[in-house]
Design a protein around this motif. Structure first.
Motif, PDB file in Angstrom:
ATOM      1  N   LEU A 269     134.052 -58.663 -20.962  1.00  0.00           N
ATOM      2  CA  LEU A 269     134.911 -59.510 -20.138  1.00  0.00           C
ATOM      3  C   LEU A 269     136.122 -59.970 -20.938  1.00  0.00           C
ATOM      4  CD1 LEU A 269     132.188 -61.640 -18.331  1.00  0.00           C
ATOM      5  CD2 LEU A 269     133.831 -60.135 -17.186  1.00  0.00           C
ATOM      6  N   GLY A 270     135.897 -60.262 -22.212  1.00  0.00           N
ATOM      7  CA  GLY A 270     136.991 -60.674 -23.083  1.00  0.00           C
ATOM      8  C   GLY A 270     138.012 -59.584 -23.317  1.00  0.00           C
ATOM      9  N   GLU A 271     137.609 -58.327 -23.059  1.00  0.00           N
ATOM     10  CA  GLU A 271     138.517 -57.189 -23.197  1.00  0.00           C
ATOM     11  C   GLU A 271     139.173 -56.809 -21.876  1.00  0.00           C
ATOM     12  OE1 GLU A 271     135.741 -55.150 -26.708  1.00  0.00           O
ATOM     13  OE2 GLU A 271     135.869 -54.241 -24.712  1.00  0.00           O
ATOM     14  N   GLY A 272     138.846 -57.572 -20.822  1.00  0.00           N
ATOM     15  CA  GLY A 272     139.459 -57.315 -19.528  1.00  0.00           C
ATOM     16  C   GLY A 272     138.649 -56.456 -18.585  1.00  0.00           C
ATOM     17  N   VAL A 273     137.408 -56.109 -18.942  1.00  0.00           N
ATOM     18  CA  VAL A 273     136.555 -55.328 -18.047  1.00  0.00           C
ATOM     19  C   VAL A 273     136.044 -56.248 -16.941  1.00  0.00           C
ATOM     20  CG1 VAL A 273     134.438 -53.966 -17.845  1.00  0.00           C
ATOM     21  CG2 VAL A 273     135.864 -53.785 -19.911  1.00  0.00           C
ATOM     22  N   PRO A 274     136.220 -55.884 -15.670  1.00  0.00           N
ATOM     23  CA  PRO A 274     135.721 -56.742 -14.593  1.00  0.00           C
ATOM     24  C   PRO A 274     134.196 -56.770 -14.553  1.00  0.00           C
ATOM     25  CG  PRO A 274     136.594 -54.700 -13.693  1.00  0.00           C
ATOM     26  CD  PRO A 274     136.936 -54.707 -15.152  1.00  0.00           C
TER      27      PRO A 274
END
Length: 336
Positions: A269-274
């Motif tokens: 999530l911190g890397e932008g993965v939904p």
């Protein structure tokens, strides 16, 4: 190098066995061989490699499945994949989709065993990791006795380390890819005859294996079993794989696996993965347990909302615990 004792594997499945799925499956079984989705050789060579090939080190042993029919391109793609750290390179000779046929790879290669042998030989010359083939027992009007033997003899002579056989024909004309997964009748006996004919070659079986009892029975006769939809739709059964196939003392604690997956999801999530990209792979985990429907419902609805985080998974766990009664045995229930 000798092919490892991969008694159990999870099949390559397009749009399903991505990196998030594989991390979750690895939390349930430490020993099973995991496969990527199929990636074309040209995509590996020219495409965004981190997106196509990136994987977590926790996934080992993990195999990359390649699609293609050009020996030089497949060799280059295999070399790239080996450099990325994959434990095996598998050539797809079983996918029946129109797109795959148009690219002259997948199941249509059952009609060209000499070409498949050239592809295998080129990949074997390019890498030190095992090179394997996944195929059907035949296509369209082929005689499965002659077709499967011809392909296997060709790739064995080229040095393949293993052949994984989906024990159905693929009908390239008249059936959709979805129909090809269920309508052509299963023929496990054909794979048994292949193994009897080639006791020296690793022969694994795939197709219609819905539970671990069936898988164990087939593994006793062949070298390995590969589960697809059953493992994806009811991943809880993977929690018993290490005990039943590899001699582990106990099943994996599925709740501990979810806790570990929470940490993984938080990092992604911190890397932008939904969130939905990850939770879609865990929907069937508690199949057969009271509260499983509520678990799926919370994950399905809430994971799509903007800003959804791991609190959604925790809420689903809480709802499951509130509804659950009695002891839950991993792998109980049936695939959806």
């Amino acid at each position: 190098m000798p092919y490892p004792a991969h008694r159990f594997s999870v099949a390559p499945m397009m749009e399903w066995t991505d990196r998030h799925c594989r991390v979750f499956h690895r939390l349930l079984t430490r020993r099973a061989l995991l496969y990527t989705e199929m990636v074309t050789a040209q995509a590996v060579i020219h495409g965004p490699r981190e997106r196509l090939l990136g994987f977590s080190q926790s996934e080992h042993p993990v195999a990359l499945q390649l699609g293609g029919s050009e020996p030089k391109a497949l060799a280059e793609a295999a070399r790239i994949a080996a450099d990325w750290g994959y434990d095996e390179i598998n050539l797809n000779c079983g996918c029946p989709s129109d797109r795959v046929q148009d690219g002259r790879f997948g199941a249509c290669l059952m009609a060209e065993p000499a070409l498949v042998a050239d592809c295998v030989a080129a990949m074997k010359a390019a890498v030190e990791v095992p090179v394997t083939v996944k195929c059907r027992i035949g296509i369209d009007d082929q005689d499965p006795e002659a077709a499967l033997d011809a392909l296997v003899e060709a790739v064995a002579a080229a040095g393949t380390d293993a052949v994984w056989v989906h024990a159905r024909k693929a009908w390239l004309k008249g059936l959709s890819p979805k129909e090809n997964r269920t309508i052509p009748p299963l023929d496990y006996d054909r794979v048994r005859r292949l193994k009897a004919r080639r006791p020296d070659l690793f022969i694994g079986i795939n197709g219609g294996i819905a539970d671990l009892d069936t898988a164990e029975a087939l593994a006793a006769e062949l070298d390995g079993v590969m589960l697809g939809r059953a493992a994806y739709q009811n991943p809880g059964l993977l929690a018993a794989v290490d005990r039943r196939f590899y001699g582990a003392e106990a099943d994996t604690d599925v709740f501990a696996a979810v806790e570990d997956f929470l940490a993984y999801a938080e990092a992604r999530l911190g890397e932008g993965v939904p969130l939905q990209a990850m939770t879609r792979h865990i929907l069937g985990l508690f199949a057969g347990r009271p509260g499983a429907r509520r678990w799926r419902q919370i994950l399905t609805v809430e994971s799509h909302k903007p800003g959804a985080g791991t609190e959604v998974i925790r809420a689903a766990l809480a709802a499951l615990s509130a509804r659950g009664e009695g002891e839950f045995v991993a792998g109980d229930g049936v695939a959806a």
